[in-house]
Design an enzyme around this catalytic site. Structure first.
Site, short mmCIF file in Angstrom:
data_model
loop_
_atom_site.label_atom_id
_atom_site.label_comp_id
_atom_site.label_asym_id
_atom_site.label_seq_id
_atom_site.Cartn_x
_atom_site.Cartn_y
_atom_site.Cartn_z
N ALA A 415 0.82 -1.21 0.00
CA ALA A 415 0.00 0.00 0.00
C ALA A 415 0.86 1.27 0.00
O ALA A 415 0.64 2.17 -0.80
CB ALA A 415 -0.92 -0.02 1.22
N VAL A 489 14.57 -8.50 -1.93
CA VAL A 489 15.84 -7.95 -1.47
C VAL A 489 16.18 -8.58 -0.12
O VAL A 489 15.52 -8.32 0.89
CB VAL A 489 15.77 -6.41 -1.34
N ASP A 513 6.93 -4.11 6.06
CA ASP A 513 6.39 -4.41 7.38
C ASP A 513 7.45 -5.06 8.26
O ASP A 513 7.44 -4.90 9.48
CB ASP A 513 5.20 -5.39 7.26
N ASN A 514 8.36 -5.81 7.65
CA ASN A 514 9.30 -6.63 8.39
C ASN A 514 10.50 -5.81 8.89
O ASN A 514 11.21 -5.20 8.10
CB ASN A 514 9.78 -7.78 7.48
N CYS A 569 5.29 -22.61 28.95
CA CYS A 569 4.35 -23.25 29.87
C CYS A 569 2.97 -22.58 29.82
O CYS A 569 1.95 -23.24 30.01
CB CYS A 569 4.90 -23.23 31.30
#
Length: 996
Positions: A415, A489, A513-514, A569
């Site tokens: 976007a 990339v 985003d990463n 856990c």
């Protein structure tokens, strides 16, 4: 259309293929309100078309586009939906843009009006709209229309927006009283309680000193409190709730959630407004237009003085007024994009009551863009009859030419990337005729979910994003040189995106985003001395970060706090909130249908013959993973009915036996060493779930699980096989083994990590069992290949989200946790980042403004980072972090941007290298490292002998390697201190830097 936008006529369901990410921002209630709202938008210039694009993408019921002007060449530089053929065909602007706006969203009805809108127009026709937006309108008309909207019953929400060169403003009037259901849009968190005092006032303390984030006067809801069942901020971790002295004593457990309460806002019309001082320069421009019926001429000093005189009654920035006068006839497309995003969000607030509205003005200027250009000759800003005249009026011809020559590489074309390309096209970035270029990378198919925040019709959904984006950009400006790259990339493609590639570029833009991907691109820009413009959004929030060589710190200079991991856990045995059950279900999907099948295939690729594996195991050899693989092989289903059986047994294991085992290990009255109850908040005791096929959740789990097993093991099934009748028949013959509790102790330590099942030691009994199972599997001739599944959240037909939603909801029921609907489950399981076109447009516009400054080679003070939240709304501009100079010693400094260079030759030794660094930079290295290989560390045995070895022999470069970057450190000033770090040293293998 007769049905509301984005909703099927029969079910009124929202179309997720368009709106999935926006739903997470606005919520379904606001989406339904938009679907019943009509909007009138006047002015199809650069600002108007931005607003039109954003609100149509958002999904209102209808939009009426109003404009009275004809398409001109000038418009090509500001309106991305006006094309050259529209100018040649002498079309009206509204006629040209209408079909292209309508194409953005097939559910929104878009019509046109070219009615004269002036002081004599009967405004009664506006009564059918819920919101009216004016752009390119004189102040007198704005006041007249605003008065009509304000006095109308019910009030019509009014917004006016103006963009003159470097200055923009927005005004909102939503009536005498405007109720907002959710001022912030933030999702309330469940905060667990440590204690509640029996006092006046009673004080609530949060567990583990967790900040509650409350403000005095806010309301909260208490749930699951034991003891004080009847149930002003003191500190970040505790708060008062009134008199609790007469209530039962608090025992344990419980949590509280902020209760959202509506808020009422009051507005005053334009006619009755006291104009804020920051707006005086633009108000003077309104007066200038009213008196002279025109805008100031570019480069006309007399007009600038007239405008300055009109502001004499109020203190103003004279420099700003003169810059406004010079640029008022021009347009800065990125500025229109930024304020268009904000104004569009105000439209959505006006018709939904979601988020706090603007009170009541917004002003922004880009004086930093034009301040360094004040000494440029006036002729630079004069029109030349092309599409860049509006831009030229602001930044001059020379800057336009620099933009045309720009070679920019954009990583990511979702976007934000698409919005950036739109800005590039309007600015003329990377023209083919000027040897410029815009490279677009990332090979990802454009999914239908992205279409709600992308430009372009649905036929593009099966093309790579980069290709689709490149084609759409050329429709806006055919003169651009846009190259779509189909490679991602990342380190794996470094041979493609090598140093030579980066050296051809002027700058890099990231729209990712990463975080790790951003860090990687930043490191490549840093080593190649290239500017990086980074940005991102999350819902209505956005940020920009500008990274300029030798001026600012880099993206990697700061570290975000690590994302909190849910303890093993907690996931395995003690979930307390819905996020835990969703993550558990997502992990189960990964383990059952992806990890184990992948491990199975990998094992049999390494050991292609089951008979050979059997022989080696019979000889006593230990093969890693053999036990788990053979267990899968021996138990794998081969028919649909076995898949159903598998699913039923999984239900029994996950939702009944797990609870029985935990309650066997820790009965409800179990107490810890300090005498407190084991089962107290945030631990929730589980309740076993008895299987009931009449329960749709149970049936959904069985069918989705069986389908996924069938997919992994390549088992065909028909539509009849998944009917309730057939599944009931198959389940009636499934035998459930008797439950026997295990004496194995459950893990309760939150620091313990999940063990690697592949590396667990095997007992002799397990080895014998594995051999027997393998012998049986060979006899039945089982296949040694399966089909692992890759989790795909956006395909509703694949059953992936069906499994995760059902499994999570069942586990939530087992632990008495309020379940999440499918939409929320999908967001959390798929780690979806909420997105809305308004924020996307705003962030891309702000980045493009900074791009102009980078191209102009501006000083540090000109650059701005930005954080905004359109929901509140707030926009904060700050200076970037200035680059730090680090002292090595002896007055020798370096920064993160420095890279020392040494040119060698074929017979250049390590000793020659050390001497060369000392002679060139005045300090001698005491340690030399290449990657993870230590080339020279004096204290290590034998390293002194390496001084005579050539750099070629030590490094062993590939044939085509021109240079390597070496890490060096230097001796400290005092003995016993640590070695001193320095910048990387780029060592070239030959004197001219070419391949030796």
């Amino acid at each position: 259309p007769s049905s509301p936008p984005g909703m099927a006529a029969d079910s009124m369901e929202i179309d997720d293929s368009l709106y999935s990410r926006q739903r997470y921002v606005l919520g379904d209630s606001a989406m339904h309100q938009m679907a019943q709202s009509s909007v009138f938008l006047s002015g199809m210039g650069g600002l108007g078309i931005e607003i039109a694009k954003n609100i149509v993408l958002a999904g209102v019921k209808a939009v009426s586009l109003h404009d009275t002007k004809q398409c001109e060449t000038w418009d090509l530089g500001s309106n991305f939906f006006i094309h050259k053929e529209d100018v040649l065909g002498q079309k009206s602007r509204v006629e040209a843009v209408c079909p292209r706006v309508a194409e953005l969203n097939p559910y929104v009805h878009v019509d046109v009006s070219s009615l004269a809108l002036d002081d004599n127009t009967d405004l009664g026709f506006l009564g059918k709209y819920q919101c009216v937006i004016l752009t390119e309108a004189r102040l007198s008309l704005q006041k007249r229309v605003n008065d009509f909207c304000h006095s109308h019953q019910p009030p019509i929400r009014f917004i006016s927006c103006d963009a003159y060169g470097i200055c923009v403003r927005v005004f909102c009037d939503f009536g005498e009283e405007f109720e907002v259901s959710d001022p912030t849009g933030e999702e309330p968190k469940e905060i667990f309680i440590q204690s509640i005092t029996q006092d006046s006032p009673g004080v609530v303390t949060c567990m583990d000193n967790q900040p509650h984030g409350l403000q005095t006067g806010q309301s909260v809801v208490f749930r699951e409190v034991n003891g004080m069942v009847e149930v002003n901020v003191l500190s970040p971790y505790s708060f008062a709730i009134g008199d609790t002295s007469q209530l039962q004593p608090y025992a344990h457990g419980g949590f509280f959630v902020l209760l959202k309460t509506p808020k009422t806002y009051r507005f005053v019309s334009l006619f009755n407004q006291a104009v804020p001082p920051r707006f005086k320069s633009m108000m003077a421009l309104d007066t200038f237009q009213e008196q002279l019926s025109r805008l100031p001429n570019a480069g006309c000093s007399q007009d600038a003085e007239v405008l300055l005189k009109l502001t004499e009654e109020a203190p103003v920035n004279a420099e700003l007024v003169r810059c406004l006068s010079r640029t008022a006839r021009g347009t800065l497309p990125p500025l229109a994009a930024a304020v268009g995003g904000l104004a569009s969000q105000e439209v959505l607030k006006a018709i939904t009551g979601k988020f706090a509205p603007l009170q009541q003005w917004f002003y922004l200027d880009a004086i930093e863009v034009v301040r360094p250009l004040q000494s440029v000759a006036a002729e630079e800003f004069f029109p030349r009859g092309d599409r860049y005249d509006g831009l030229r009026a602001c930044i001059g011809e020379s800057m336009c030419l620099e933009l045309h020559k720009l070679r920019v590489f954009m990583v990511g074309c979702g976007a934000i990337g698409c919005e950036m390309l739109k800005n590039f096209a309007l600015l003329g970035v990377g023209l083919a005729s000027s040897s410029g270029e815009v490279g677009v990378s990332r090979y990802v198919l454009l999914s239908s979910v992205s279409l709600g925040v992308h430009h372009g019709p649905r036929p593009h959904r099966k093309k790579p994003k980069s290709t689709t984006a490149a084609e759409a950009t050329l429709e806006i400006n055919p003169d651009l040189q846009v190259d779509a790259h189909l490679n991602k990339v990342c380190p794996a493609t470094e041979s493609v995106y090598n140093d030579a590639f980066y050296c051809r570029l002027n700058l890099v833009v990231t729209a990712l985003d990463n975080v790790e991907a951003r860090r990687y691109v930043d490191s490549r820009c840093l080593s190649n001395q290239r500017a990086l413009l980074d940005s991102g959004t999350m819902g209505t929030k956005g940020h920009t970060e500008i990274i300029v060589p030798n001026l600012t710190e880099s993206y990697n200079s700061h570290r975000d706090p690590p994302e909190e991991e849910i303890p093993f856990c907690t996931l395995k045995s003690f979930p307390s909130v819905i996020e835990h059950t969703i993550q558990w279900a997502r992990d189960k999907f990964e383990n059952l249908f992806a990890h184990k099948p992948s491990m199975f295939n990998s094992f049999w690729q390494t050991h292609p013959s089951a008979e050979v594996v059997l022989q080696r195991m019979q000889r006593g050899e230990s093969l890693e993973g053999s036990f788990q693989v053979i267990k899968l092989l021996s138990k794998r289903p081969s028919r649909w009915d076995q898949c159903v059986t598998f699913a039923r047994l999984k239900f029994e294991k996950y939702f009944k036996r797990k609870a029985l085992q935990l309650l066997h290990s820790f009965p409800l009255d179990t107490r810890l060493k300090d005498g407190s109850l084991f089962w107290q908040s945030p631990k929730r005791p589980p309740a076993p779930v008895d299987f009931d096929l009449k329960d749709s959740l149970h049936f959904g789990f069985i069918v989705s699980t069986a389908r996924l097993f069938a997919g992994v093991y390549n088992i065909p099934y028909s539509q009849k096989d998944v009917t309730e009748e057939e599944v009931t028949r198959l389940l009636s013959i499934v035998k459930i083994p008797e439950y026997r509790p295990s004496e194995k102790v459950s893990v309760t330590d939150e620091t313990v990590r999940k063990p690697d099942s592949m590396k667990l030691p095997l007992s002799s009994e397990e080895e014998r069992e594995a051999i027997a199972q393998l012998e049986q599997a060979i006899a039945t001739d089982n296949s040694l290949q399966v089909s692992p599944l890759q989790f795909e959240k956006d395909d509703d037909g694949n059953g992936h989200m069906d499994f995760v939603t059902a499994a999570s909801a069942l586990r939530a029921r087992m632990y008495a946790i309020e379940p999440a609907d499918r939409l929320k489950t999908k967001r959390i399981a798929g780690k979806i980042i909420p997105a809305i076109a308004t924020a996307t447009a705003a962030v891309a516009g702000l980045v493009a403004l900074e791009l102009v400054k980078v191209v102009g080679g501006y000083e540090f003070e000109s650059f701005k980072n930005c954080f905004f939240n359109l929901a509140i709304p707030v926009v904060v501009l700050t200076e970037p972090a200035q680059v730090k100079q680090s002292l090595i010693r002896d007055n020798i400094y370096f920064s993160i941007w420095d890279c020392w260079t040494i040119f060698g030759r074929e017979d250049f030794t390590l000793s020659d290298f050390i001497n060369a660094v000392r002679e060139k930079y005045g300090i001698e290295p005491t340690m030399v490292v290449h990657g993870v290989k230590m080339l020279y560390v004096p204290v290590m045995p034998g390293h002194s002998k390496r001084l005579k070895l050539t750099m070629q022999k030590l490094i062993k470069p590939s044939v085509d390697r021109r240079y390597v970057d070496l890490t060096v450190s230097f001796a400290p000033e005092a003995d016993g201190d640590d070695d001193l770090p320095g910048p990387p040293v780029r060592y070239f293998f030959s004197r001219n830097g070419e391949t030796p």
